[in-house]
Motif scaffolding. Sequence first.
Motif, short mmCIF file in Angstrom:
data_model
loop_
_atom_site.label_atom_id
_atom_site.label_comp_id
_atom_site.label_asym_id
_atom_site.label_seq_id
_atom_site.Cartn_x
_atom_site.Cartn_y
_atom_site.Cartn_z
N GLY A 49 0.74 -1.23 -0.17
CA GLY A 49 -0.01 -0.05 -0.23
C GLY A 49 0.84 1.14 0.15
O GLY A 49 0.61 2.14 -0.83
N ARG A 52 2.55 1.87 -3.47
CA ARG A 52 1.70 2.51 -4.59
C ARG A 52 1.29 3.57 -4.19
O ARG A 52 1.24 4.57 -5.15
CB ARG A 52 0.38 1.61 -4.52
N GLY A 53 1.05 3.97 -2.83
CA GLY A 53 0.96 5.34 -2.53
C GLY A 53 1.94 6.35 -2.86
O GLY A 53 1.63 7.38 -3.59
N THR A 81 -0.83 -4.23 -8.00
CA THR A 81 -0.37 -2.91 -8.22
C THR A 81 -0.68 -2.41 -9.55
O THR A 81 -1.01 -1.20 -9.93
CB THR A 81 1.07 -2.76 -7.81
N ARG A 84 -4.17 -1.15 -9.92
CA ARG A 84 -4.44 0.17 -9.14
C ARG A 84 -3.60 1.13 -9.80
O ARG A 84 -4.15 2.43 -9.76
CB ARG A 84 -3.80 0.18 -7.69
N GLU A 87 -5.34 3.96 -12.24
CA GLU A 87 -6.13 4.76 -11.87
C GLU A 87 -5.30 6.36 -12.26
O GLU A 87 -5.97 7.20 -12.42
CB GLU A 87 -6.54 5.06 -10.55
N ALA B 87 -9.40 -2.17 2.77
CA ALA B 87 -9.62 -1.32 1.52
C ALA B 87 -9.27 -1.79 0.26
O ALA B 87 -9.99 -1.75 -0.75
CB ALA B 87 -8.79 0.21 1.77
N ASP B 88 -8.37 -2.98 0.38
CA ASP B 88 -8.08 -3.78 -0.94
C ASP B 88 -8.56 -4.84 -1.00
O ASP B 88 -8.31 -5.70 -2.03
CB ASP B 88 -6.42 -3.90 -0.95
N ASP B 244 -2.22 3.31 -0.61
CA ASP B 244 -3.12 3.04 -1.83
C ASP B 244 -3.63 1.75 -1.89
O ASP B 244 -2.61 0.81 -1.92
CB ASP B 244 -2.39 3.54 -3.06
N PRO B 245 -4.76 1.36 -1.86
CA PRO B 245 -6.06 2.38 -1.68
C PRO B 245 -5.90 3.07 -0.10
O PRO B 245 -5.36 2.48 0.56
CB PRO B 245 -6.98 1.58 -1.99
N GLN B 246 -6.40 4.18 0.02
CA GLN B 246 -6.51 4.65 1.13
C GLN B 246 -7.57 4.15 2.03
O GLN B 246 -8.41 3.38 1.30
CB GLN B 246 -6.95 6.20 1.11
#
Lengths: 424, 268
Positions: A49, A52-53, A81, A84, A87, B87-88, B244-246
Motif C-alpha cells: 500500500g 503504491r501510495g 499494483t 491500481r 487510476e 480497503a484492498d 493506496d488504496p486509502q
Amino acid sequence: MDDETRTRRDFIRSSAVAGGTLLAAGLRAPAVHAAGSDAIGIGLVGCGGRGRGAAADAVKSSPGVRVVAIGDAFADRVSETRERLKELGEAGAVPDERAFVGLDAYQKVIAAPGVNYVILATPPGFRPTHLEAAVAAGKNVFTEKPVAVDGPGIRSVLATAEAAKSKGLGVGAGTQRRHELGYVEALKRVQDGGIGEILAARAYWNQGSLWNKPRQSSWSDLEWQMRNWLYFTWLSGDHIVEQHVHNLDVINWAMGGHPVQAMGMGGRQSRISPEYGHGFDHFAIDYEYANGRHMMSMCRQIPDCANRVAETIVGTKGSCELESGVKRYELVGGSAYKFTGTFTNPYVQEHTDLIASIRAGKPYNELKQVAESTLTAIMGRISAYTGKAVSWEEALASSEALVPTALAFGPMPVPAVARPGQVT
Amino acid sequence: MNVGRPAAATALLALAGPALCGPGTSGAVPESPAGYTATIPGSSVTFEMASVPAEAGAPGFWIGRREVTWAEYDVFRADPQAKVQRADEPPPGADAITRPTPPYADEAFGFGKQGMPALSITHHAAAGYARWLARRTGHAYRLPTEREWERACQKGGDARAVAEGRAWIKDNAADKPHPVGAKPANALGVFDLVGNVAEWVDSGSSALYPQVAKGGSWMDDAGAAGCAARRVSDPSWNERDPQDPQSIWWQTDATFVGFRVVRSFEAN
C-alpha cells in the motif's frame, strides 16, 4: 563527525527544502533521462500500500512523472499494483515486460530502461541492499523510512549515502515531517532561539494495534514473515524503528544531531501469540545527546490504551509543541508562534521537493540524516532488548546482522522474544 | 430494511419508561413514542434516543440524543462477529456486516476518548456502524437523511443554538472537540446538533466521496454553524493517508466530522 562541525542552522537549512533552500550537492546531477529531458521514470520496488501510495504521490507531485517499472517478491502484489496504478492513466500504465516478481525483482526494476527515480518501499530489512544497488546503478532514489534494521545495515547505508553524494544523485527519504511546512517553520524558529536554549525533548508514538495477515497453508515461513513483516525484527527493526523513527527524527532535527547513548526498556504485554512474531509492543527510551541534554521517548502499539503521536521540545524560554495529526506546530512561551500557513500534503511535497532539486541540477541527499535517525531507533531497541545502556558507537559498530545473507522461500525459524538482562 | 432479530439482542434492548425528551415534546405530540435508553448488546454501553414527532407528510423518528461516542463506536470495532473489511479487498456480500480495520496512529487525534464523539471516520464507517447496530439490536438504525436532520434541528430550536451558546464552534471551543452533551440540549432533548462535530447524513449514495456533513463543527465560525450548515466531503478529508488504496474507514484530515443515528417510528 560531520554533525559537530555543522551549525544547527545549517542542519535545518539542509532540511528546509520546502522553504526554498536546497542543499547544494556540489556536483551537477546527470540528466534525469537518457535523452537529456526532464522526464522522471519511476521504478517502484515494493508493491504494498505504501509503495503504491508513494508512486501515486510522486506522479501527482510534478509534471512529467510516470511509473516505468514495478517489482515485488509476490505475484499477487504486482498484479494488484498494476491494476491500481491504472487510476493514474498513462502515467501508471506498466507493461508486462516491466512488471517483475521475485526476491531479485529489485535488480530488474533498477535496470529497466527509462527508470531514473527508484522508489524503495519494501520492508526495511531489504533497504540497505536495495539502496546500494540503486545508487550503484546511478539512479535517484526516494527511500521509505527506516533505511535499515541493524548496525551492519546502517554502515552500508552510510557508505551508500557517500556514493550517492559523489555521483550527484538525489536521495529523498520518507521522513515526511521534514517536508511538512508547519514543522519546517516551527523548527526554524526553534533553531533561531525562539524557545531559548534547548533543555530537553519528548517524543511519542503510542497507538493501538496494526494489521496482521492470517497465515495461509501455502505460505512458507519466509513468505508468512514477509507478509507480516511488522512483527519480525529482521524485517521491520520492530515498531520503534519502523514507526517511531518519525518522531525521533524530529528531535534529532531540532537537536542538530543524533544522541550518543540510549537506556531503554520495553516488552510485549498484549502481542503474546505466535502471529505477532517476536517483536515488542512497547518501548520507553531515555536518549542522551552530546551536550548532555535528554530526549524521553516512548512508543506503544497496544489497543485501548492512551494514545499520543507528538513531539515536544523544551527550552529555557518556552516549548515547541508539534502534533502532525492535528496540524499543531506551535511555540508556547518565548517567541510564541502558531503555524497558520497554507498546508500542503507532505507525502506529495517530499516528491515535489526532490524532483525539483533533481531537475535544478542540485539534487539533495537525505540519506545520512535518515540513516542517523534510523540508528537512533535501533540503538534504543538494542538497549530495550538487552537491558543495557548502548552508546552510538556500539550500535553503529554492532556486528549483529539480522538479515540473512541468502534468502529463499522456505523454512525460517522465529527468534526468541528478547529478555532484557538475559541477552549478552 | 429487513434486519434479523436475534433473541438475545432484543432482550438486551432496555426501553426506558419515562420520556427523555426535553420539555414540551411529549405534551405537544402525545401520540409520538417516547424517547428511550438502550444498551448495545454484548456490552454495558448505553445510548439514548429522543423522539422527533411526525408532521404533515413526514413520519416521525427517533434520533440519537448525542453524537455517537468512541465508547459506542469501539464496541462495533471490537465485534469479532463482524468481518474486518480491508480497503484492498472486494466488499463482502450484501448481508455481511463489516467492521473497521485497525486505525493508524491515534484515531482520537490527541483529543482523548472519554465521553468524546467518534470523529474523522468516513461516511462508509458511520453508515457501517448504523448497519451493525441495526443487526445487533434488531431495530433499523441508520444515518438520518439531511431533511430529517434539519427537522430535528429546527424543531428543537437549534436555529438559535449558536446565539444561545449551546454550540461548540470556533469562538468557544478552544481549538478542540468536546465531550458530547456538555452544552444544554435543544427542545427535543438533543445535544450538539449544531457544532462540536459536523454529522454525516444519508445521501442515498454509498460512494466514499462526496458526502454531506451537517451542522458545522468546533472548527467553524458562527456563520458556518446551524441547521442549514453543510459541508460536502472530498478526498482532501483523507489526504494524508499515504496508502493506496486509502482507508475506507478512517480519515486523516477530518477531525471536524462525526455522526449520530436515527430510527423510524414505523420501521419496527
